[in-house]
Design an enzyme around this catalytic site. Structure first.
Site, PDB file in Angstrom:
ATOM      1  NE  ARG A 110      -1.279   2.588   2.750  1.00 30.96           N
ATOM      2  CZ  ARG A 110      -0.754   3.721   3.193  1.00 30.96           C
ATOM      3  NH1 ARG A 110      -0.656   4.769   2.384  1.00 30.96           N
ATOM      4  NH2 ARG A 110      -0.307   3.832   4.424  1.00 30.96           N
ATOM      5  CG  ASP A 111       3.393   4.322   2.897  1.00 32.96           C
ATOM      6  OD1 ASP A 111       2.925   5.270   2.241  1.00 32.96           O
ATOM      7  OD2 ASP A 111       4.272   4.473   3.764  1.00 32.96           O
TER       8      ASP A 111
ATOM      9  CB  CYS B 196      10.269  10.951   0.368  1.00 31.31           C
ATOM     10  SG  CYS B 196       9.726  12.459   1.185  1.00 31.31           S
TER      11      CYS B 196
ATOM     12  CG  HIS C  58       4.756   4.607   8.816  1.00 29.44           C
ATOM     13  ND1 HIS C  58       4.082   3.594   8.162  1.00 29.44           N
ATOM     14  CD2 HIS C  58       5.163   5.458   7.837  1.00 29.44           C
ATOM     15  CE1 HIS C  58       4.077   3.835   6.855  1.00 29.44           C
ATOM     16  NE2 HIS C  58       4.725   4.959   6.637  1.00 29.44           N
TER      17      HIS C  58
ATOM     18  CG  HIS D  98       8.976   7.245   4.820  1.00 31.95           C
ATOM     19  ND1 HIS D  98       8.599   7.336   3.516  1.00 31.95           N
ATOM     20  CD2 HIS D  98       7.900   6.755   5.475  1.00 31.95           C
ATOM     21  CE1 HIS D  98       7.348   6.933   3.370  1.00 31.95           C
ATOM     22  NE2 HIS D  98       6.892   6.570   4.551  1.00 31.95           N
TER      23      HIS D  98
ATOM     24  CG  ASN E 120       7.397   3.317   3.386  1.00 29.66           C
ATOM     25  OD1 ASN E 120       6.809   3.774   4.341  1.00 29.66           O
ATOM     26  ND2 ASN E 120       6.953   3.420   2.142  1.00 29.66           N
TER      27      ASN E 120
HETATM   28 MG    MG Z   1       4.885   5.897   4.670  1.00 31.96          MG
END
Ligand code: MG
Length: 306
Positions: free
Chosen positions: A17-18, A242, A209, A211, A251
């Site tokens: 997803r991300d 990003c 979470h 990055h 990530n």
């Molecule tokens: Mg993220």
């Protein structure tokens, strides 16, 4: 910190997803399903697989329902999907979702520019979403984006993060991912923001979470571990750039997190080599090698593999 033989850490895989939402080259649905199945085979037990944002907003994730339906025979894996509003929830419930994620931020300007509403308006939207989800037996996690530094407002106040985190928990989320959306935090930021949170919220309800834009993600994990946090999001292959730093690492890579946790003696159930196998399925479609250290170490040029 000393080695923690056998102490348990949860890894929440967010690559499908991300990670993919930041990739413009389309990934076919069957390849996404193969990727997620490979992640499950690597031992990942929590995977954010899809997003029910409007299909036109993120075309890459428009096939969310088909992805979920392609995974309904994996009862041992907690598959989740991002849901932005009640319409998204309708689609997610129709696809048989069992866990959802909702997303807001600690910075007013970031929420306004990202989802076009205030933090308070986003929480009101989630109030209805989460009530209906809970009624349907669906569990939920929340994200607080820009929890350390905002690209528009700069350093974020810990009190603002605490307020939004507590609201998300009150509304029905069982955990909240404190998110370094642009990947610029250092361990001092993790302490500044998370130590106050952990005075009132159990560590089991907080995830980090991270990055890796600035190469600080693993250092931030170590600080999180020191503070008692035991849940970390990661993305196989470091998928997902990003949006504020084109070309930067995405990530925190799952394989880099797995290496660190293995070396430190934590128990997490994920096999590093199998995560690289999963990452290879997507690298192939994107025609680009993953950015992670472990990929370069174990699969890069000179290692006998592409
Ligand atoms: Mg993220």
């Amino acid at each position: 910190m000393t080695a923690a033989r056998g102490e348990r850490v949860r890894i929440v895989e967010v690559g499908p997803r991300d990670g993919l939402q930041n990739e413009s080259r389309p990934v076919p649905t069957d390849r996404k399903i193969a990727f997620i199945r490979a992640l499950a085979a690597a031992g990942l037990r929590e995977i954010e697989a899809a997003s029910f944002v409007h299909p036109k907003a993120v075309p890459q994730l428009a096939d969310a329902a088909d992805v979920l339906r392609g995974l309904d025979d994996l009862p041992e894996v907690r598959i989740s999907a991002l849901v932005p509003n009640e319409r998204g929830l309708d689609r997610a419930l129709a696809a048989g979702v069992r866990r959802i994620a909702v997303f807001t931020a600690a910075s007013e300007t970031f929420v306004q520019r990202n989802i076009g509403m205030s933090i308070e308006a986003s929480l009101q939207t989630f109030r209805a979403v989460l009530r209906r989800a809970v009624d349907a037996g669906v569990t939920a996690r929340g994200y607080v984006s820009t929890a350390f530094v905002c690209p528009y407002e700069g350093e974020v106040a810990p009190a603002d993060v605490a307020l939004v985190t507590e609201r998300l928990l009150e509304l029905g989320c069982d955990e909240v991912a404190i998110s370094d959306t642009i990947g610029v935090a250092a361990p001092t930021d993790v302490t500044r923001v998370c130590a106050p949170l952990l005075r009132t919220i159990a560590p089991g309800r907080i995830a980090l979470h991270l990055h890796d834009t600035c190469g600080t993600a693993l250092a931030n994990v170590v600080r999180g571990l020191d503070l008692g946090i035991r849940t970390f999001d990661a993305s196989a292959g470091g998928l997902g750039g990003c949006p504020f730093a084109p070309g930067a690492a995405g990530n925190l890579a799952t394989e880099d997190l797995v290496y660190l946790l293995d070396r430190m003696g934590f128990d997490h159930g994920v096999r590093l080599a199998a995560v690289l196998e999963a990452a290879a399925l997507i690298a192939d479609v994107l025609d680009r090698a993953p950015t992670s250290r472990q990929w370069r170490r174990l699969r890069g040029p000179g290692c006998g593999a592409a």
